[in-house]
Design a protein around this motif. Structure first.
Motif, PDB file in Angstrom:
ATOM      1  N   ILE A  31     -63.906  43.143 107.842  1.00  0.00           N
ATOM      2  CA  ILE A  31     -63.201  43.943 108.789  1.00  0.00           C
ATOM      3  C   ILE A  31     -63.415  43.917 110.219  1.00  0.00           C
ATOM      4  N   ARG A  32     -62.423  43.419 110.963  1.00  0.00           N
ATOM      5  CA  ARG A  32     -62.479  43.590 112.555  1.00  0.00           C
ATOM      6  C   ARG A  32     -61.483  44.303 113.173  1.00  0.00           C
ATOM      7  N   ILE A  33     -61.822  44.642 114.332  1.00  0.00           N
ATOM      8  CA  ILE A  33     -60.691  45.450 115.243  1.00  0.00           C
ATOM      9  C   ILE A  33     -60.750  44.732 116.510  1.00  0.00           C
ATOM     10  N   HIS A  34     -59.613  44.309 116.935  1.00  0.00           N
ATOM     11  CA  HIS A  34     -59.365  43.668 118.328  1.00  0.00           C
ATOM     12  C   HIS A  34     -58.459  44.597 119.086  1.00  0.00           C
ATOM     13  N   ILE A  35     -58.805  45.077 120.194  1.00  0.00           N
ATOM     14  CA  ILE A  35     -57.885  45.680 121.050  1.00  0.00           C
ATOM     15  C   ILE A  35     -57.763  44.993 122.350  1.00  0.00           C
ATOM     16  N   GLU A  36     -56.529  44.877 123.007  1.00  0.00           N
ATOM     17  CA  GLU A  36     -56.404  44.204 124.235  1.00  0.00           C
ATOM     18  C   GLU A  36     -55.410  45.019 124.868  1.00  0.00           C
ATOM     19  N   SER A  60     -66.965  32.935 104.084  1.00  0.00           N
ATOM     20  CA  SER A  60     -67.020  32.059 102.800  1.00  0.00           C
ATOM     21  C   SER A  60     -66.169  32.324 101.684  1.00  0.00           C
ATOM     22  N   LEU A  61     -65.454  33.417 101.611  1.00  0.00           N
ATOM     23  CA  LEU A  61     -64.455  33.713 100.617  1.00  0.00           C
ATOM     24  C   LEU A  61     -62.913  33.910 101.021  1.00  0.00           C
ATOM     25  N   ARG A  62     -63.027  33.490 102.430  1.00  0.00           N
ATOM     26  CA  ARG A  62     -61.710  33.772 103.297  1.00  0.00           C
ATOM     27  C   ARG A  62     -61.095  35.071 103.062  1.00  0.00           C
ATOM     28  N   ASN A  63     -62.139  36.115 103.131  1.00  0.00           N
ATOM     29  CA  ASN A  63     -61.588  37.520 102.936  1.00  0.00           C
ATOM     30  C   ASN A  63     -61.708  38.288 104.140  1.00  0.00           C
ATOM     31  N   GLY A  64     -61.369  37.917 105.437  1.00  0.00           N
ATOM     32  CA  GLY A  64     -61.363  38.645 106.589  1.00  0.00           C
ATOM     33  C   GLY A  64     -60.045  39.313 106.870  1.00  0.00           C
ATOM     34  N   VAL A  65     -60.253  40.547 107.426  1.00  0.00           N
ATOM     35  CA  VAL A  65     -59.110  41.481 107.623  1.00  0.00           C
ATOM     36  C   VAL A  65     -59.146  41.795 109.223  1.00  0.00           C
ATOM     37  N   LEU A  66     -58.156  41.386 110.197  1.00  0.00           N
ATOM     38  CA  LEU A  66     -58.094  41.742 111.370  1.00  0.00           C
ATOM     39  C   LEU A  66     -56.985  42.840 111.641  1.00  0.00           C
ATOM     40  N   PHE A  67     -57.527  43.947 112.462  1.00  0.00           N
ATOM     41  CA  PHE A  67     -56.464  44.972 112.863  1.00  0.00           C
ATOM     42  C   PHE A  67     -56.180  44.703 114.205  1.00  0.00           C
ATOM     43  N   TYR A  68     -55.230  44.125 114.805  1.00  0.00           N
ATOM     44  CA  TYR A  68     -54.896  43.966 116.311  1.00  0.00           C
ATOM     45  C   TYR A  68     -54.256  44.928 116.987  1.00  0.00           C
TER      46      TYR A  68
END
Length: 145
Positions: A31-36, A60-68
C-alpha cells in the motif's frame, strides 16, 4: 488548503505510515499514498501514472494499492494492480473510496486515509496472506509530488 506541505502534519503522516505497516503486517500486499498539489489530468488517470512511476506494477504478485490525493484539486483516487482486481468484488474500491471521501468532507484527512488503508489491508489479507518469505517490496513512506 492548497499546499501538499499543509495537508497533513508530521504526526499525521507518521500515523498513516503506521497504518500502512499494520495493514501490511498480515498480507503480501503493498500500500502506498501519493499526495500532490495539482495535476491537469483526471485523478484516476494521474493515479495510474503515479502507480507506474512508483514501480507499484512491479510487485511479484501484482498486489499493490495506491491512494492518490490531489490537494489543491480536491481529488482522490484509489487503484489496485491487476492481481487484486482479479479477485476483489467490483464495488470494493468504490466502497473504500467512499469511506475516505466521507472523512475528507469533514476535513479529517488522516482519519480518512487510515480508515481506507486498514480496510484495504483487511481485504488484501484474505486474498494475499503473508507468508514467511514475503518481503516489503515498496516503501511505506508517503510519496509527494
Amino acid at each position: 488548503m492548497s499546499k501538499v506541505e499543509d495537508f497533513l502534519t508530521a504526526e499525521e503522516e507518521a500515523e498513516i505510515v503506521k497504518a500502512i505497516t499494520i495493514a501490511e503486517k498480515n498480507t503480501s500486499g503493498e500500500i502506498r499514498i501519493h499526495i500532490e498539489n495539482h495535476t491537469e489530468k483526471p485523478p484516476l488517470e494521474r493515479a495510474q501514472e503515479v502507480f507506474h512511476f512508483l514501480g507499484m506494477d512491479a510487485t511479484s504478485l501484482r498486489n499493490g494499492v495506491l491512494f492518490y490525493v490531489g490537494v489543491a484539486d480536491h481529488t482522490f483516487a484509489i487503484i489496485g494492480d491487476e492481481g487484486i482486481d482479479k479477485v476483489l468484488e467490483n464495488d470494493f474500491w468504490d466502497c473504500t473510496r467512499d469511506i475516505v471521501i466521507t472523512n475528507f468532507k469533514e476535513r479529517k484527512f488522516k482519519d480518512g486515509l487510515v480508515a481506507g488503508i486498514l480496510r484495504a489491508g483487511e481485504r488484501l489479507e484474505q486474498y494475499f496472506p503473508f507468508s514467511g518469505d514475503d518481503k516489503d517490496e515498496l516503501s511505506n513512506e508517503i510519496s509527494k509530488g
